[in-house]
Design an enzyme around this catalytic site. Structure first.
Site, PDB file in Angstrom:
ATOM      1  N   LYS A   1       0.922   3.124   0.459  1.00 13.09           N
ATOM      2  CA  LYS A   1       0.330   3.727   1.551  1.00 13.09           C
ATOM      3  C   LYS A   1       1.362   3.727   2.618  1.00 13.09           C
ATOM      4  O   LYS A   1       2.443   4.021   2.697  1.00 13.09           O
ATOM      5  CB  LYS A   1      -0.945   3.491   1.614  1.00 13.09           C
ATOM      6  CG  LYS A   1      -1.991   3.839   0.423  1.00 13.09           C
ATOM      7  CD  LYS A   1      -3.352   3.769   0.757  1.00 13.09           C
ATOM      8  CE  LYS A   1      -4.292   3.862  -0.406  1.00 13.09           C
ATOM      9  NZ  LYS A   1      -4.461   2.995  -1.345  1.00 13.09           N
TER      10      LYS A   1
ATOM     11  N   THR B   1      -2.420  -2.064  -1.704  1.00  8.92           N
ATOM     12  CA  THR B   1      -1.724  -1.299  -2.709  1.00  8.92           C
ATOM     13  C   THR B   1      -0.451  -1.269  -1.778  1.00  8.92           C
ATOM     14  O   THR B   1       0.019  -1.732  -0.746  1.00  8.92           O
ATOM     15  CB  THR B   1      -2.055   0.051  -2.653  1.00  8.92           C
ATOM     16  OG1 THR B   1      -2.247   0.704  -1.252  1.00  8.92           O
ATOM     17  CG2 THR B   1      -3.596   0.346  -3.294  1.00  8.92           C
TER      18      THR B   1
ATOM     19  N   GLU C   1       5.020 -11.095 -19.922  1.00  2.00           N
ATOM     20  CA  GLU C   1       3.805 -11.824 -19.633  1.00  2.00           C
ATOM     21  C   GLU C   1       3.728 -13.157 -19.021  1.00  2.00           C
ATOM     22  O   GLU C   1       4.775 -13.719 -19.524  1.00  2.00           O
ATOM     23  CB  GLU C   1       2.856 -11.723 -20.954  1.00  2.00           C
ATOM     24  CG  GLU C   1       2.351 -10.348 -21.249  1.00  2.00           C
ATOM     25  CD  GLU C   1       1.679 -10.061 -22.496  1.00  2.00           C
ATOM     26  OE1 GLU C   1       1.279 -11.275 -23.038  1.00  2.00           O
ATOM     27  OE2 GLU C   1       1.318  -9.006 -22.750  1.00  2.00           O
TER      28      GLU C   1
ATOM     29  N   ARG D   1       3.775   3.350  -6.375  1.00  2.00           N
ATOM     30  CA  ARG D   1       2.515   3.046  -6.644  1.00  2.00           C
ATOM     31  C   ARG D   1       2.095   1.441  -7.177  1.00  2.00           C
ATOM     32  O   ARG D   1       2.836   1.539  -8.190  1.00  2.00           O
ATOM     33  CB  ARG D   1       1.954   4.327  -7.434  1.00  2.00           C
ATOM     34  CG  ARG D   1       0.502   4.486  -7.565  1.00  2.00           C
ATOM     35  CD  ARG D   1       0.458   5.994  -8.290  1.00  2.00           C
ATOM     36  NE  ARG D   1       0.631   6.910  -7.104  1.00  2.00           N
ATOM     37  CZ  ARG D   1      -0.168   7.190  -5.874  1.00  2.00           C
ATOM     38  NH1 ARG D   1      -1.218   6.614  -5.999  1.00  2.00           N
ATOM     39  NH2 ARG D   1       0.162   8.027  -5.050  1.00  2.00           N
TER      40      ARG D   1
ATOM     41  N   ASP E   1      -9.039  -6.040   2.215  1.00  2.00           N
ATOM     42  CA  ASP E   1      -8.162  -5.271   1.452  1.00  2.00           C
ATOM     43  C   ASP E   1      -7.628  -4.353   2.494  1.00  2.00           C
ATOM     44  O   ASP E   1      -8.219  -3.464   3.087  1.00  2.00           O
ATOM     45  CB  ASP E   1      -9.243  -4.539   0.551  1.00  2.00           C
ATOM     46  CG  ASP E   1      -8.621  -3.236  -0.203  1.00  2.00           C
ATOM     47  OD1 ASP E   1      -7.578  -2.963   0.166  1.00  2.00           O
ATOM     48  OD2 ASP E   1      -9.076  -2.680  -1.008  1.00  2.00           O
TER      49      ASP E   1
ATOM     50  N   TYR F   1       9.067  -6.815 -21.916  1.00  2.84           N
ATOM     51  CA  TYR F   1       7.788  -7.538 -21.885  1.00  2.84           C
ATOM     52  C   TYR F   1       8.049  -8.909 -20.989  1.00  2.84           C
ATOM     53  O   TYR F   1       8.896  -9.560 -21.262  1.00  2.84           O
ATOM     54  CB  TYR F   1       7.221  -7.556 -23.134  1.00  2.84           C
ATOM     55  CG  TYR F   1       6.004  -6.784 -23.454  1.00  2.84           C
ATOM     56  CD1 TYR F   1       4.992  -6.747 -22.517  1.00  2.84           C
ATOM     57  CD2 TYR F   1       6.031  -5.955 -24.469  1.00  2.84           C
ATOM     58  CE1 TYR F   1       3.830  -5.987 -22.877  1.00  2.84           C
ATOM     59  CE2 TYR F   1       4.842  -5.204 -24.823  1.00  2.84           C
ATOM     60  CZ  TYR F   1       3.805  -5.146 -23.843  1.00  2.84           C
ATOM     61  OH  TYR F   1       2.913  -4.321 -24.076  1.00  2.84           O
TER      62      TYR F   1
HETATM   63  N1  DSN Z   1      -9.388   6.062  -1.546  1.00  3.91           N
HETATM   64  C1  DSN Z   1      -8.031   6.257  -1.759  1.00  3.91           C
HETATM   65  C2  DSN Z   1      -7.544   6.845  -0.723  1.00  3.91           C
HETATM   66  O1  DSN Z   1      -7.638   5.888   0.322  1.00  3.91           O
HETATM   67  O2  DSN Z   1      -7.043   7.805  -0.646  1.00  3.91           O
HETATM   68  C3  DSN Z   1      -7.353   4.975  -2.259  1.00  3.91           C
HETATM   69  O3  DSN Z   1      -7.812   4.397  -3.337  1.00  3.91           O
END
Ligand code: DSN
Length: 429
Positions: free
Chosen positions: A244, A241, A71, A250, A215, A69
């Site tokens: 990708k 994220t 935090e 992830r 984003d 942990y």
């Molecule tokens: N919407 C998802 C994608 O692009 O596959 C990601 O959150």
């Protein structure tokens, strides 16, 4: 050398020894995991948001850091015993800042959605107005969909693409901003195949005295490699994220200007999250290290080259792509208009033939999100696997062959065999 070579060599992570150990302890779970490994090995993955991480990224995630942990933030933790946790989180933060040339980074978001939730909270108040891209023109659920926290907490208006060009119409967006007077403009998309003009968006945001948030979950790797303009000089806060095009574990990440650092940190923790996932943060650190290598830039160029090859072969086969092509890692295929099959049925037929993608609405789609007129194809995972332009052209031919003969099980079966053989010629790991 393929684009998958080098420190980021695509792996399925499944070092035989650890799977064997798991099977001894829990045969049932191990068997399910093993079947998913085999599925990943044997199917061509064209889901634009997916990738295969390196063995090193996988290794870092499966470590004892999951036991701790922590935090708070490095040097300011709630719990004792965080010396090494502080070191690994600091490493991830410094690498994240370096990747993007950013003043501040928060590596704790568990996901892109939580990164977005914290970013909104840092910049605006409940009920404030946000102008974002609409989901059916390529946006994301967390960009104001009524069933998402975002649509419930803030007042959204949505911009879309022009009906002729199917590209963002920045003049229309500007007019909408002047009318709607948002507190924040949100840029970024999940299904937009063209370059996003962050500089223009900043200028529009300045006209209405709004924050600009970007984003970049889909294009983060391209941005890091300098193959897509960076929003970092223009946006107040940038979220992404890490799994990708960035090809990490992830998770989520926020970078921002120093003036927003405190608010962002406070809104990630304790705003929307509790204890950080330090094993995932360690894995992010490893992925960010990979993203700082020249091989990563080559890989990102490979993603774009492969997208161009896939797109041009589809177009040569008389298949329509929205906006007439792509600048990035993905494309939207108008399968209903070109081949008379809905996105849902196309994606299902292709999976039967060993090619995995997702149904996707195209701009001005008349079909519902569960049916759709389009499919979305992306090349990040295929490029990691080592596929090049020859393979992408072959895959385009298979896609069209399967969809033109979608009632013919033999065709599906034949392509399934060929797709499997291709995957086995480019094994993961
Ligand atoms: N919407 C998802 C994608 O692009 O596959 C990601 O959150």
């Amino acid at each position: 050398m393929t684009h998958g070579d080098g420190p980021s060599n695509g792996s399925n992570g499944y070092n035989v020894e650890s799977m064997a150990r798991l099977a001894e302890v829990d045969a049932e779970a191990a068997s399910i995991i093993q079947r998913e490994i085999e599925r990943q090995q044997d199917y061509i993955d064209l889901i634009a948001s997916q990738n295969y991480v390196s063995q090193a990224v996988m290794d870092a995630q499966g470590t004892a850091l999951t036991n701790k942990y922590a935090e708070g933030y490095p040097g300011r933790r709630w719990y004792n015993g965080c010396a090494h946790i502080d070191e690994i989180e600091t490493l991830a933060i410094e690498r994240a800042k370096q990747m993007f040339g950013a003043e501040h980074a928060n590596v704790q978001p568990h996901s892109g959605s939580q990164a977005n939730a914290a970013a909104y909270m840092a910049l605006i108040k409940d009920g404030d107005r946000v102008l974002a891209m609409s989901l059916d023109h390529g946006g994301h659920l967390t960009h104001g969909h009524q069933l998402s926290f975002s649509g419930m907490q803030y007042e959204f208006a949505h911009y879309g693409v022009d009906s002729e060009t199917e590209r963002i119409d920045y003049d229309a967006l500007e007019a909408q901003a002047l009318e709607f007077r948002p507190k924040m403009i949100l840029s970024g998309a999940s299904a937009y195949p063209r370059i996003i003009d962050f500089e223009r968006l900043r200028a529009i945001a300045d006209q209405v005295d709004a924050f600009l948030m970007a984003d970049i979950a889909h294009i983060a790797g391209l941005v890091i490699a300098g193959l897509h303009p960076s929003p970092v000089p223009y946006a107040d806060v940038v979220t992404t994220t890490t799994h990708k095009t960035l090809r990490g574990p992830r998770g989520g990440l926020i970078v921002c200007k120093a003036e927003h650092a405190k608010a962002v940190d406070r809104c990630v923790f304790p705003g929307v999250q509790g204890g950080p996932l330090e094993h995932t943060i360690a894995s992010k650190a490893v992925a960010f290290g990979e993203a700082l290598t020249p091989a990563f830039r080559d890989y990102q160029q490979g993603i774009i080259d492969n997208a161009q090859a896939l797109a041009s072969e589809l177009q040569e086969l008389d298949v329509r792509l929205t906006s007439d092509g792509t600048d990035n890692h993905l494309m939207l295929v108008d399968v209903l208009g070109s081949l008379g099959v809905t996105g849902r049925d196309a994606a299902n037929a292709l999976e039967g033939a060993g090619i995995v993608c997702n149904k996707n609405m195209i701009p001005f789609d008349k079909r519902s999100p569960m049916v759709t007129s389009g499919i979305r194809l992306g090349t990040p995972a295929a490029t990691t696997r080592g596929f090049g332009e020859t393979q992408m052209r072959q895959i385009a031919q298979w896609i069209v062959h399967v969809l033109r003969n979608r009632d013919d099980e033999n065709v599906r079966h034949e392509v399934r065999q060929e797709a499997r053989a291709l995957c086995r010629a480019f094994p993961l790991g």
